[in-house]
Enzyme design. Sequence first.
Site, PDB file in Angstrom:
ATOM      1  N   LYS A  99       0.811  -1.220   0.000  1.00 41.53           N
ATOM      2  CA  LYS A  99       0.000   0.000   0.000  1.00 41.53           C
ATOM      3  C   LYS A  99       0.849   1.276   0.000  1.00 41.53           C
ATOM      4  O   LYS A  99       0.432   2.307  -0.512  1.00 41.53           O
ATOM      5  CB  LYS A  99      -0.962   0.016   1.186  1.00 41.53           C
ATOM      6  CG  LYS A  99      -2.136  -0.942   0.993  1.00 41.53           C
ATOM      7  CD  LYS A  99      -3.225  -0.695   2.013  1.00 41.53           C
ATOM      8  CE  LYS A  99      -4.471  -1.520   1.723  1.00 41.53           C
ATOM      9  NZ  LYS A  99      -4.286  -2.957   2.047  1.00 41.53           N
ATOM     10  N   GLU A 121     -10.577   6.865   4.184  1.00 40.99           N
ATOM     11  CA  GLU A 121     -11.241   5.924   5.071  1.00 40.99           C
ATOM     12  C   GLU A 121     -10.299   4.745   5.283  1.00 40.99           C
ATOM     13  O   GLU A 121      -9.386   4.504   4.498  1.00 40.99           O
ATOM     14  CB  GLU A 121     -12.541   5.428   4.438  1.00 40.99           C
ATOM     15  CG  GLU A 121     -12.365   4.306   3.411  1.00 40.99           C
ATOM     16  CD  GLU A 121     -11.630   4.721   2.139  1.00 40.99           C
ATOM     17  OE1 GLU A 121     -11.559   5.944   1.846  1.00 40.99           O
ATOM     18  OE2 GLU A 121     -11.104   3.826   1.456  1.00 40.99           O
ATOM     19  N   SER A 388       1.782  -9.730  -1.101  1.00 35.84           N
ATOM     20  CA  SER A 388       1.454  -8.307  -0.939  1.00 35.84           C
ATOM     21  C   SER A 388       1.807  -7.730   0.424  1.00 35.84           C
ATOM     22  O   SER A 388       2.010  -6.534   0.552  1.00 35.84           O
ATOM     23  CB  SER A 388      -0.031  -8.094  -1.233  1.00 35.84           C
ATOM     24  OG  SER A 388      -0.841  -8.952  -0.440  1.00 35.84           O
TER      25      SER A 388
HETATM   26  C1  LIG Z   1      -5.092  -4.021   1.652  1.00 33.93           C
HETATM   27  C2  LIG Z   1      -4.363  -5.252   1.335  1.00 33.93           C
HETATM   28  C3  LIG Z   1      -4.721  -6.098   0.259  1.00 33.93           C
HETATM   29  C4  LIG Z   1      -5.949  -5.882  -0.560  1.00 33.93           C
HETATM   30  O1  LIG Z   1      -5.970  -4.730  -1.352  1.00 33.93           O
HETATM   31  P1  LIG Z   1      -5.773  -4.760  -2.920  1.00 33.93           P
HETATM   32  O2  LIG Z   1      -6.126  -3.384  -3.337  1.00 33.93           O
HETATM   33  O3  LIG Z   1      -6.723  -5.797  -3.490  1.00 33.93           O
HETATM   34  O4  LIG Z   1      -4.382  -5.124  -3.196  1.00 33.93           O
HETATM   35  C5  LIG Z   1      -3.931  -7.191  -0.028  1.00 33.93           C
HETATM   36  N1  LIG Z   1      -2.834  -7.488   0.721  1.00 33.93           N
HETATM   37  C6  LIG Z   1      -2.467  -6.713   1.766  1.00 33.93           C
HETATM   38  C7  LIG Z   1      -1.259  -7.107   2.533  1.00 33.93           C
HETATM   39  C8  LIG Z   1      -3.211  -5.585   2.102  1.00 33.93           C
HETATM   40  O5  LIG Z   1      -2.832  -4.824   3.149  1.00 33.93           O
END
Ligand SMILES: *Cc1c(COP(=O)(O)O)cnc(C)c1O
Length: 414
Positions: A99, A121, A388
């Site tokens: 993010k 938000e 992610s």
């Molecule tokens: C917020 C989040 C997601 C989901 O958000 P996307 O916009 O679909 O990528 C996925 N993995 C992590 C670690 C997150 O914090």
Amino acid sequence: MSKAATGGLNMQMPDERGYFGEYGGMVLPPDLVSIMNDITANYMEIKENSDFINELTRLQQTYTGRPSPVYHARRLSEALGGAQIYLKREDLNHTGAHKINHCLGEVLLAKKMGKKKVIAETGAGQHGVALATAAALVGLECDIYMGSIDVEKQAPNVHRMKVLGAKVVPVNQGTHTLKDAVDAAFVAYLQDPVTTMYAIGSVVGPHPFPMMVRDFQSVVGREAREQFLAMTGSLPDTLMACVGGGSNAIGLFSGFLDDPEVEIYGVEPGGRSSATGDHAATITYGKKGTIHGFECYLLQDDAGEPLPVYSIASGLDYPGVGPQHCHLKDIERVKYVKASDREALVAFYDLSRLEGIIPALESAHALAYAIKTAGQRSKDDTILINLSGRGDKDMDYVLAHYPLEEYETQKMLF
Ligand SMILES: *Cc1c(COP(=O)(O)O)cnc(C)c1O
């Protein structure tokens, strides 16, 4: 690192009304449309500006710690007995997830537009923490709207945001959760759109956010393509990423959309059950509708109102999904599949035990789908997964709901 791997925010453009195929747009009152048009005009100008690109690249490298590595998970691959698994390590970024990639872009844009404050938000608090971090970095005020139930549930992230200097605004209307926080943040934004900017947390919301957040996340795919080629001499056979709003997925995918030989999977949260609606698999089960100012596949009731959604991974429980994903589904470039809570939990432990990497529960959905299917593939096949985020934030929840003893008495890898 070549220019292609760092700069170059030039990806597939939506049409002039902000649509990817049938999805996206600006379904908003006229005063908000003109605010969005202003953001679009500034962004289109800034993204070609070498000072902006250089500053973003500098922060990506020296603040976030980019490029994040691509890692060959040999023990996991061996245990699966099929395809070779590679991980794009977005969990190693500063703040522990992808993010920060779009938050840096958004605060730099806000700063160049002369804004004093960013507002957003947050549900579980991940976007709020990433934005509060980026705002502290460039010296912007930051107001984060959060349902009062979430404020209670997510105390550590609330504390982080406050330490970082952000103001956390509890929202006591409706269900006191994410959807009401979005509504409250929009109302606050409308009161002062000149000195504030709304910083959306995924590739959702009105144009230009799906395009802009995608562009900021595309560094993941550009890096991964170059790194994978350098490591193996070829492109990955398959990509997998979890899809909530869709930002980490589109970030990886965008580096490979023009390579038809690369098969691409977006993995949605299957939750507890499809029969009872306890899931957030929007593309799998939704149909076209409107939410938060844009058109997309939507989990909705007969009146078109968004349904309550559920996933063990709070970053994935959104009833809509990014418009570009909807388009990629319709043109059959990307396949959308799902992994259940249970499968994600097993994958969470599997990766921890076999590789010493504790994944976020969100990312564990992508891993789970790879774990489920890798055995059916040849040992020469390669799967590149976007990891992610890291799982520290999920530790208490996992241990409370799926104790170690239970995992250890089960067969690993499902
Ligand atoms: C917020 C989040 C997601 C989901 O958000 P996307 O916009 O679909 O990528 C996925 N993995 C992590 C670690 C997150 O914090």
